[in-house]
Write a protein that holds these residues in place. Structure first.
Motif, PDB file in Angstrom:
ATOM      1  N   UNK A 194       5.142  19.245 -13.060  1.00  0.00           N
ATOM      2  CA  UNK A 194       5.915  18.594 -11.846  1.00  0.00           C
ATOM      3  C   UNK A 194       6.127  16.962 -12.190  1.00  0.00           C
ATOM      4  N   UNK A 195       5.186  16.234 -13.014  1.00  0.00           N
ATOM      5  CA  UNK A 195       5.508  14.887 -13.360  1.00  0.00           C
ATOM      6  C   UNK A 195       6.655  14.905 -14.181  1.00  0.00           C
ATOM      7  N   UNK A 196       6.887  15.656 -15.175  1.00  0.00           N
ATOM      8  CA  UNK A 196       8.010  15.619 -15.998  1.00  0.00           C
ATOM      9  C   UNK A 196       9.293  15.895 -15.322  1.00  0.00           C
ATOM     10  N   UNK A 197       9.319  16.947 -14.575  1.00  0.00           N
ATOM     11  CA  UNK A 197      10.641  17.309 -13.757  1.00  0.00           C
ATOM     12  C   UNK A 197      10.960  16.214 -12.815  1.00  0.00           C
ATOM     13  N   UNK A 198       9.882  15.720 -12.131  1.00  0.00           N
ATOM     14  CA  UNK A 198      10.262  14.735 -11.193  1.00  0.00           C
ATOM     15  C   UNK A 198      10.755  13.556 -11.720  1.00  0.00           C
ATOM     16  N   UNK A 199      10.114  12.852 -12.760  1.00  0.00           N
ATOM     17  CA  UNK A 199      10.534  11.692 -13.460  1.00  0.00           C
ATOM     18  C   UNK A 199      11.807  11.872 -14.156  1.00  0.00           C
TER      19      UNK A 199
ATOM     20  N   UNK B 237      14.134  14.005 -13.324  1.00  0.00           N
ATOM     21  CA  UNK B 237      15.070  14.414 -12.298  1.00  0.00           C
ATOM     22  C   UNK B 237      15.482  12.773 -11.932  1.00  0.00           C
ATOM     23  N   UNK B 238      14.618  11.895 -11.598  1.00  0.00           N
ATOM     24  CA  UNK B 238      14.838  10.680 -11.165  1.00  0.00           C
ATOM     25  C   UNK B 238      15.610   9.809 -11.937  1.00  0.00           C
TER      26      UNK B 238
ATOM     27  N   UNK C 161      19.516   6.430 -13.006  1.00  0.00           N
ATOM     28  CA  UNK C 161      20.105   5.862 -14.144  1.00  0.00           C
ATOM     29  C   UNK C 161      21.499   5.645 -14.274  1.00  0.00           C
ATOM     30  N   UNK C 162      22.387   6.789 -13.855  1.00  0.00           N
ATOM     31  CA  UNK C 162      24.011   6.476 -13.918  1.00  0.00           C
ATOM     32  C   UNK C 162      24.220   5.908 -12.530  1.00  0.00           C
ATOM     33  N   UNK C 163      23.940   6.395 -11.265  1.00  0.00           N
ATOM     34  CA  UNK C 163      24.516   6.014 -10.157  1.00  0.00           C
ATOM     35  C   UNK C 163      23.878   4.751  -9.560  1.00  0.00           C
ATOM     36  N   UNK C 164      22.688   4.311  -9.711  1.00  0.00           N
ATOM     37  CA  UNK C 164      22.210   3.005  -9.279  1.00  0.00           C
ATOM     38  C   UNK C 164      22.081   2.024 -10.299  1.00  0.00           C
TER      39      UNK C 164
ATOM     40  N   UNK D 219      20.481   6.605 -20.142  1.00  0.00           N
ATOM     41  CA  UNK D 219      19.682   7.185 -18.948  1.00  0.00           C
ATOM     42  C   UNK D 219      18.728   8.257 -19.597  1.00  0.00           C
ATOM     43  N   UNK D 220      19.484   9.267 -20.145  1.00  0.00           N
ATOM     44  CA  UNK D 220      18.817  10.207 -20.415  1.00  0.00           C
ATOM     45  C   UNK D 220      17.584  10.245 -21.431  1.00  0.00           C
ATOM     46  N   UNK D 221      17.801   9.110 -22.410  1.00  0.00           N
ATOM     47  CA  UNK D 221      16.867   8.877 -23.423  1.00  0.00           C
ATOM     48  C   UNK D 221      15.715   8.139 -22.905  1.00  0.00           C
ATOM     49  N   UNK D 222      15.798   7.007 -21.915  1.00  0.00           N
ATOM     50  CA  UNK D 222      14.871   6.424 -21.442  1.00  0.00           C
ATOM     51  C   UNK D 222      13.718   7.632 -20.404  1.00  0.00           C
ATOM     52  N   UNK D 223      14.814   8.186 -19.826  1.00  0.00           N
ATOM     53  CA  UNK D 223      13.936   9.491 -18.990  1.00  0.00           C
ATOM     54  C   UNK D 223      13.053  10.572 -19.660  1.00  0.00           C
ATOM     55  N   UNK D 224      13.523  10.916 -20.872  1.00  0.00           N
ATOM     56  CA  UNK D 224      12.761  11.667 -22.080  1.00  0.00           C
ATOM     57  C   UNK D 224      11.841  10.814 -22.152  1.00  0.00           C
TER      58      UNK D 224
END
Length: 371
Positions: free
Chosen positions: A116-121, A123-124, A129-132, A140-145
């Motif tokens: 849940x932590x992985x998916x929610x983080x 997903x956020x 990352x790109x929209x806001x 955005x994907x690299x920082x999210x990963x």
């Protein structure tokens, strides 16, 4: 003197460079990796949660920006080999750090919390990352990963799927260093506050799962949880290893997602141009090293190898990953990082805040569900 003789006299290295560039670049990456591994053994750096991987990229960047240009022609091939091939091999051997038995130590609740932590983080990260924050998709994907799974190792493992630029990878690793290091000092303070407010279950076990499921790097998890008790540290590391084990399915799903997005872009461009929008086959870039990672973890779960041999394999893996990080640092220029600005740090700060608050909420709800 004829033209061919003149050419040979002025540029003697053109015929020689390909022979030695691989060896020279590998040697440079190895020397930096050795220095980083040695520095990571210093007690003060260990206490601050600085791993050999983090130090390797820092040293690599210093070399790359202040000394590398003079020797770049003779080292480029080896540096690229370290950054690409040794990285994939290092991720595969990373499986020797894990066993499927680790899952049993934290139970179904620990696995669910990690998921849940992985998916929610992540997903956020995709949403904000790109929209806001208006970052490019790869950053955005690299920082999210890195935030949602296992820090620098996750960033490095995600890079081949995205085919990201060195500067994008370095920016993502930098966010892991900044906020993971902050977590080392913040989490013990949060534990003391929780003893008073009782928001989470006030036990080393609960704190260990919370730390392992929300802090970026393995070394940072050890430092943050070890400040409380050995039991908290042991539980935190196990929870973290379960989270690391989710790296392989994450990479496979990410590859499918990236392939779909790229296909949609091509179709939209074709429509605008009035061309055929028939989807071509074979567009999915399969991260085969992720399958190797799972296979090695499965083999390691059988406990067929002596423990001492596994320790030596992990030492070799540290060298491979440190060489890859060193090569990444060498390839990164400070000007590229300055161009990225403060937005990546602000974005990573939001994800860090979610890991602390949202992670605590997820831990609380799941542990109460399984109570």
């Amino acid at each position: 003197m004829n033209t061919s003789t003149l050419t040979t006299t002025i540029h003697p290295s053109k015929t020689q460079a390909p022979r030695f560039s691989g060896l020279a670049g590998l040697a440079l990456s190895a020397v930096i990796a050795a220095a980083a591994i040695a520095a990571a053994r210093i007690d003060w750096l260990q206490a601050q949660g600085f791993s050999a991987l983090t130090l390797a990229i820092v040293i690599g960047m210093l070399v790359g920006n202040f000394a590398y240009r003079r020797i770049a022609p003779s080292c480029a091939a080896g540096v690229n080999f370290s950054k690409q091939n040794l990285l994939r091999l290092g991720i595969i051997f990373y499986g020797f750090r894990l066993t499927f038995q680790d899952i049993g130590h934290v139970g179904l609740s620990g696995v669910l919390i990690d998921a849940l932590v992985l998916c929610s983080t992540f997903g956020m990260a995709l949403l904000l990352g790109t929209r806001v924050f208006k970052l490019d998709r790869d950053t955005a994907v690299l920082i999210g990963a890195g935030s949602s799974i296992c820090g620098a190792a996750a960033v490095m493992a995600t890079e081949p799927v995205l085919r990201a630029q060195p500067a994008q990878v370095t920016v993502a690793v930098a966010t892991v260093v900044v906020f993971g290091s902050l977590a080392i000092f913040l989490y013990p303070l949060l534990y003391q506050l929780n003893l008073h407010w009782q928001f989470l279950a006030a036990s080393p076990l609960a704190y260990g799962i919370y730390t392992g499921s929300t802090v970026h790097e393995v070394a940072q998890v050890v430092a943050a949880a070890g400040a409380i008790s050995p039991d908290a540290a042991n539980t935190a590391v196990i929870a973290k290893m379960v989270r690391v084990m989710m790296l392989a399915p994450f990479l496979m799903l990410l590859s499918a997602y990236i392939s779909k997005k790229n296909s949609e872009k091509k179709n939209n461009a074709a429509k605008k141009a009035g061309e055929s929008t028939k989807r071509s086959a074979g567009g999915l870039a399969i991260p085969w090293f992720a399958f190797g990672f799972v296979a090695v973890a499965a083999f390691n779960s059988l406990n067929l190898l002596p423990r001492a041999l596994v320790v030596h394999i992990n030492d070799v893996d540290n060298v491979l990953l440190a060489m890859a990080m060193a090569a990444l640092g060498i390839s990164t220029h400070f000007s590229s990082i300055r161009t990225a600005g403060v937005k990546p740090l602000m974005f990573a700060a939001v994800l860090f805040g979610w890991l602390i608050v949202g992670g605590a909420l997820i831990n609380t709800l799941v542990l109460r569900l399984f109570a």
